[in-house]
Write a protein that holds these residues in place. Structure first.
Motif, PDB file in Angstrom:
ATOM      1  N   SER A  85       0.863  -1.185   0.000  1.00 47.32           N
ATOM      2  CA  SER A  85       0.000   0.000   0.000  1.00 47.32           C
ATOM      3  C   SER A  85       0.895   1.229   0.000  1.00 47.32           C
ATOM      4  CB  SER A  85      -0.923   0.022   1.226  1.00 47.32           C
ATOM      5  OG  SER A  85      -0.220   0.452   2.369  1.00 47.32           O
ATOM      6  N   THR A  86       0.290   2.377  -0.194  1.00 46.39           N
ATOM      7  CA  THR A  86       1.068   3.617  -0.230  1.00 46.39           C
ATOM      8  C   THR A  86       1.383   4.146   1.167  1.00 46.39           C
ATOM      9  OG1 THR A  86      -0.949   4.922  -0.511  1.00 46.39           O
ATOM     10  CG2 THR A  86       0.217   4.260  -2.516  1.00 46.39           C
ATOM     11  N   ASP A 102       4.904   2.052   0.193  1.00 48.08           N
ATOM     12  CA  ASP A 102       5.092   2.745  -1.088  1.00 48.08           C
ATOM     13  C   ASP A 102       4.712   4.222  -0.949  1.00 48.08           C
ATOM     14  OD1 ASP A 102       5.536   3.152  -3.856  1.00 48.08           O
ATOM     15  OD2 ASP A 102       3.485   2.554  -4.356  1.00 48.08           O
ATOM     16  N   LEU A 128       4.785   6.440  -3.976  1.00 48.76           N
ATOM     17  CA  LEU A 128       3.794   6.040  -4.984  1.00 48.76           C
ATOM     18  C   LEU A 128       4.424   5.403  -6.228  1.00 48.76           C
ATOM     19  CD1 LEU A 128       1.524   9.249  -4.867  1.00 48.76           C
ATOM     20  CD2 LEU A 128       1.567   7.313  -3.290  1.00 48.76           C
ATOM     21  N   SER A 164       3.233   1.656  -6.950  1.00 50.16           N
ATOM     22  CA  SER A 164       1.837   1.660  -7.406  1.00 50.16           C
ATOM     23  C   SER A 164       1.732   2.215  -8.822  1.00 50.16           C
ATOM     24  CB  SER A 164       0.967   2.482  -6.450  1.00 50.16           C
ATOM     25  OG  SER A 164       0.995   1.924  -5.159  1.00 50.16           O
ATOM     26  N   LEU A 179      -2.122   3.059  -9.314  1.00 50.74           N
ATOM     27  CA  LEU A 179      -2.215   4.256  -8.493  1.00 50.74           C
ATOM     28  C   LEU A 179      -3.454   5.066  -8.834  1.00 50.74           C
ATOM     29  CD1 LEU A 179      -0.945   6.060  -6.324  1.00 50.74           C
ATOM     30  CD2 LEU A 179       0.192   7.294  -8.185  1.00 50.74           C
ATOM     31  N   ALA A 197      -3.589   3.037  -3.809  1.00 47.87           N
ATOM     32  CA  ALA A 197      -3.605   2.031  -4.868  1.00 47.87           C
ATOM     33  C   ALA A 197      -4.979   1.385  -4.977  1.00 47.87           C
ATOM     34  CB  ALA A 197      -2.553   0.960  -4.590  1.00 47.87           C
TER      35      ALA A 197
END
Length: 187
Positions: A72-73, A99, A102, A105, A111, A118
């Protein structure tokens, strides 16, 4: 544009894994089957049900030589906090990649730019680093680890049995197909 059979783009990221922060890169994933399992955010609603389902099935993936990467971000620090405070997430043994830039993603095309999160994207990557399976779900639709496991088995079977393909609903041990002129119009 399809990403099937394309190579995972170069990346380096930090993951929370088994109580430690570890580096993960496209190079470190080569040589084994991998699943990149993108989800919108930690401390949410559908996400922990999916990640928990993967945790419950993780041993089966490992038996197949597959590593799962939850992505995940959020940061790797947030992943640790979630792991430490949630019974469901606390049972996860696979790496949880942060992440926050980004980049990962974006590389995988999941993204949601406007939200900085995401989509629910699942990517099965072969040992050469090429994407073999892609699944993208809308935010409110959770995924099923047992179905993913079935698809991974099919991808591994096809990779190790050139000239054979797995039909719909194929399960390990069932008959496959060998595409040929003889089969045209007979299925």
């Amino acid at each position: 544009m399809s990403v099937i059979n394309t190579e995972v783009l170069p990346f380096k990221a930090t993951a929370f894994h088994n109580g430690k922060f570890v580096e993960v890169s496209n190079e470190s994933t080569k040589g084994k089957w991998s699943v990149f399992f993108f989800y919108p955010a930690d401390f949410t609603f559908v996400c922990p049900t999916e990640l928990g389902d993967l945790a419950d099935n993780y041993a089966e993936f490992k038996k197949l030589g597959v590593e799962i990467y939850g992505v995940s971000t959020d940061t790797h620090f947030t992943h640790k906090a979630w792991h430490d405070t949630s019974d469901t997430i606390g049972k996860i043994k696979y790496p949880m990649i942060g992440d926050p830039t980004l980049a990962l993603s974006r590389n995988f095309g999941v993204l949601i730019e406007a939200d900085g999160m995401a989509d629910r994207g699942t990517f099965v990557v072969d040992p050469e680093g090429k994407i073999q399976i892609v699944e993208i779900n809308a935010g409110g639709i959770g995924r099923d680890a047992s179905e993913l496991l079935r698809k991974v088995k099919a991808a591994q079977y096809v990779a190790s049995h050139p000239g054979e393909v797995c039909p719909a609903k194929w399960k390990e041990g069932e008959a496959t197909l060998s595409p040929s002129l003889d089969l045209v119009g007979k299925i």
